[in-house]
Write a protein that holds these residues in place. Sequence first.
Motif, short mmCIF file in Angstrom:
data_model
loop_
_atom_site.label_atom_id
_atom_site.label_comp_id
_atom_site.label_asym_id
_atom_site.label_seq_id
_atom_site.Cartn_x
_atom_site.Cartn_y
_atom_site.Cartn_z
N VAL A 1 62.95 -46.58 -20.54
CA VAL A 1 62.42 -46.94 -19.22
C VAL A 1 63.51 -46.68 -18.18
CG1 VAL A 1 61.38 -48.74 -17.81
CG2 VAL A 1 60.96 -48.68 -20.28
N TYR A 2 63.22 -45.78 -17.25
CA TYR A 2 64.19 -45.36 -16.25
C TYR A 2 63.88 -46.07 -14.93
CZ TYR A 2 67.65 -41.95 -14.57
OH TYR A 2 68.79 -41.34 -14.09
N LEU A 3 64.86 -46.85 -14.42
CA LEU A 3 64.67 -47.53 -13.14
C LEU A 3 65.10 -46.60 -12.00
CD1 LEU A 3 65.93 -51.18 -13.84
CD2 LEU A 3 63.72 -50.13 -14.35
N ALA A 4 64.19 -45.75 -11.56
CA ALA A 4 64.45 -44.87 -10.41
C ALA A 4 64.01 -45.61 -9.15
CB ALA A 4 63.69 -43.55 -10.57
N LEU A 5 64.67 -46.73 -8.90
CA LEU A 5 64.25 -47.70 -7.90
C LEU A 5 65.42 -48.07 -6.99
CD1 LEU A 5 62.49 -50.15 -10.39
CD2 LEU A 5 61.30 -48.60 -8.81
N PRO A 6 65.13 -48.67 -5.82
CA PRO A 6 66.22 -49.26 -5.03
C PRO A 6 66.89 -50.36 -5.83
CG PRO A 6 64.18 -49.09 -3.74
CD PRO A 6 63.82 -48.78 -5.14
N ASN A 7 68.20 -50.42 -5.76
CA ASN A 7 68.90 -51.41 -6.59
C ASN A 7 68.58 -52.84 -6.19
OD1 ASN A 7 70.49 -51.34 -4.17
ND2 ASN A 7 72.26 -52.09 -5.31
N THR A 8 68.01 -53.02 -5.00
CA THR A 8 67.64 -54.36 -4.55
C THR A 8 66.51 -54.97 -5.37
OG1 THR A 8 66.21 -53.33 -2.88
CG2 THR A 8 68.43 -54.01 -2.18
N ILE A 9 65.75 -54.15 -6.08
CA ILE A 9 64.65 -54.70 -6.89
C ILE A 9 64.88 -54.50 -8.39
CG2 ILE A 9 62.96 -54.45 -5.04
CD1 ILE A 9 61.81 -52.04 -6.51
N PHE A 10 66.10 -54.12 -8.78
CA PHE A 10 66.39 -53.96 -10.21
C PHE A 10 66.09 -55.24 -10.99
CE2 PHE A 10 69.81 -50.33 -10.18
CZ PHE A 10 68.81 -49.43 -9.87
N GLN A 11 66.59 -56.38 -10.51
CA GLN A 11 66.41 -57.61 -11.26
C GLN A 11 64.94 -57.98 -11.40
OE1 GLN A 11 68.96 -61.04 -10.90
NE2 GLN A 11 70.46 -59.92 -9.69
N VAL B 1 69.53 -47.36 -16.03
CA VAL B 1 69.74 -47.92 -14.69
C VAL B 1 70.62 -46.95 -13.90
CG1 VAL B 1 70.47 -49.94 -13.38
CG2 VAL B 1 69.71 -50.22 -15.74
N GLU B 2 70.17 -46.63 -12.69
CA GLU B 2 70.96 -45.78 -11.80
C GLU B 2 71.98 -46.62 -11.04
OE1 GLU B 2 71.55 -42.78 -10.51
OE2 GLU B 2 70.38 -41.67 -11.97
N LYS B 3 72.96 -45.95 -10.49
CA LYS B 3 73.93 -46.65 -9.65
C LYS B 3 73.34 -46.79 -8.24
CE LYS B 3 75.49 -42.99 -7.07
NZ LYS B 3 75.64 -42.89 -5.62
N VAL C 1 77.79 -31.80 3.07
CA VAL C 1 76.44 -32.25 3.43
C VAL C 1 76.54 -33.56 4.20
CG1 VAL C 1 75.35 -31.13 1.46
CG2 VAL C 1 76.13 -33.50 1.24
N ALA C 2 75.56 -33.78 5.08
CA ALA C 2 75.51 -35.02 5.84
C ALA C 2 74.55 -35.99 5.16
CB ALA C 2 75.10 -34.72 7.29
N LEU C 3 73.72 -36.67 5.92
CA LEU C 3 72.92 -37.76 5.36
C LEU C 3 71.73 -37.26 4.55
CD1 LEU C 3 73.01 -40.79 5.27
CD2 LEU C 3 71.67 -40.88 7.37
N GLU C 4 71.18 -36.09 4.89
CA GLU C 4 70.06 -35.48 4.16
C GLU C 4 68.85 -36.41 4.03
OE1 GLU C 4 71.98 -34.14 0.44
OE2 GLU C 4 71.59 -32.11 1.19
N GLY C 5 68.55 -37.18 5.07
CA GLY C 5 67.37 -38.03 5.06
C GLY C 5 67.45 -39.23 4.14
N ARG C 6 68.65 -39.63 3.71
CA ARG C 6 68.80 -40.74 2.76
C ARG C 6 69.24 -42.04 3.43
NH1 ARG C 6 73.04 -39.74 -0.85
NH2 ARG C 6 72.15 -41.20 -2.37
N ALA C 7 68.93 -42.20 4.71
CA ALA C 7 69.39 -43.40 5.42
C ALA C 7 68.87 -44.68 4.78
CB ALA C 7 68.96 -43.34 6.88
N GLY C 8 67.67 -44.64 4.22
CA GLY C 8 67.10 -45.83 3.61
C GLY C 8 67.99 -46.42 2.55
N TYR C 9 68.69 -45.57 1.82
CA TYR C 9 69.64 -46.05 0.82
C TYR C 9 71.05 -46.11 1.38
CZ TYR C 9 73.27 -45.54 -2.68
OH TYR C 9 74.44 -45.68 -3.38
N TYR C 10 71.50 -44.99 1.96
CA TYR C 10 72.92 -44.84 2.26
C TYR C 10 73.40 -45.83 3.31
CZ TYR C 10 77.40 -42.49 2.75
OH TYR C 10 78.74 -42.22 2.76
N ASP C 11 72.57 -46.11 4.32
CA ASP C 11 73.04 -46.98 5.39
C ASP C 11 73.26 -48.41 4.92
OD1 ASP C 11 73.81 -47.01 8.14
OD2 ASP C 11 72.04 -48.23 8.58
N GLY C 12 72.68 -48.77 3.78
CA GLY C 12 72.94 -50.08 3.20
C GLY C 12 74.06 -50.07 2.19
#
Length: 450
Positions: free
Chosen positions: A104-114, A133-135, A205-216
């Motif tokens: 089972v691969y958690l390809a999820l935001p780490n905020t909902i891992f638990q 689990v991803e980093k 490379v810059a942000l590449e549209g990943r602000a939802g993750y990277y900015d946090g």
Amino acid sequence: MIQDLVVLGASGDLTGRYLLPALARLDAAGLLDDRQRLLGVDRDDRDDDEFRAAARARLARRAPDLGEETVRSVTDRLRYRRADVTDAGQLSAALADLSGPAAVYLALPNTIFQAAVRALTASALPAGSRLVVEKPFGAGLADARQLNEAIHGCFAEDDVFRVDHFLAKQTVLNVLGLRFANRVFEPVWNALHVAAVDIVWDESVALEGRAGYYDGAGALKDMTQNHLLQLLALIAMEPPTSLSHRDLRDRKMDALRAIRPPPVDRMAALTSRARYTAGSVGGQPVPAYVAESGVDAARNTETFAEVTVSVDNWRWAGVPFRLRTGKALGRPRREIVVRFRPTPHQPFPDAAPANQLRLRLDPDAISLDVNLNGAGDPFCLERVQLDARFPAQQLPPYAHVVLAVLHGDPTLSIRGDEAEEGWRVVEPILAAWADGAVPMQSYPAGSAGP
């Protein structure tokens, strides 16, 4: 080999960018069992055919060189179920068709891992299942410990894969061969002969549209806490008895425990943070980080981080390890540089620069700077670079990661205590930055950095 790979968060970027191309490469190499299947689970309302069509589009974008036969073989393996992955009832229904152990691969935001792990625990997975689990693993030391406790309530540690695709890169693995299979290097791999070690991952490379993750997250959490500290552990570790996952990770853990973050009173001298302003990279305009879509300027997120730590043990006492990473820089630079001390006595009239060993991570190469007698005056020295370049890996790093998961080999994954040690190192730095002890600098996109 496990037959079913379940991806929670199957509609996300990670699936299309990494997992599907990895599976396709494995299929093209003949390394997947004919019965191998991928079950995607997410909140999107779609059926199997729609999921397969989306997968075809993603493969066309991320792996355009794949033949039609491979694309069809991979997409025919896909199924989809709609579910809230944090709801035990919905997740149980989505996984009801599993007939044997699954990965089972958690390809999820780490905020909902638990929350996802708790739902998995309640869903009665088949015995022998594995968790991937991803980093980043947790949002801090306390959170990482809680996540480990939640995971161990359902999975044995050897069935948990905290994946870091950096560990599957060819040159990273070559660190082991270079150090432990060559008598010429290991005797000088210590503070007596090494002046400093630089571990650098500079990106153009810059942000590449990943602000939802990277900015946090920011550069320190995104790269240093996991990738760069893992590279440091491989460089600094003591020789393992074997390359078994237990021996290798025990020695890495010894090195991680010995890392000392900068003391509070030297935090401004030994760490720096910055974020990019408007500029251009490769002739293309790049907006300032705070102007990127989805960025909250009030978060004060860094896109560049440089940290100098020490490894407080007999082998490395007094040697600075500099960890550097940044985005939107003018030149990508991805390498480990071992800087040796100068010779104790110099008979030549001109001072000889110290030797350097460079392990280039992308593309894979190794170079050694040495001093030789010049072609003209034999008593003058010339700097010569001895290069060894490697052909591209037959499989990309993510394919090696997925294959290890399917075969149940945790050697290339991070153990739970390793993940916690990474947070122990960076948390004092994060706290100092939050307190304003280290000012936020800036650098134009496309420059060399602050």
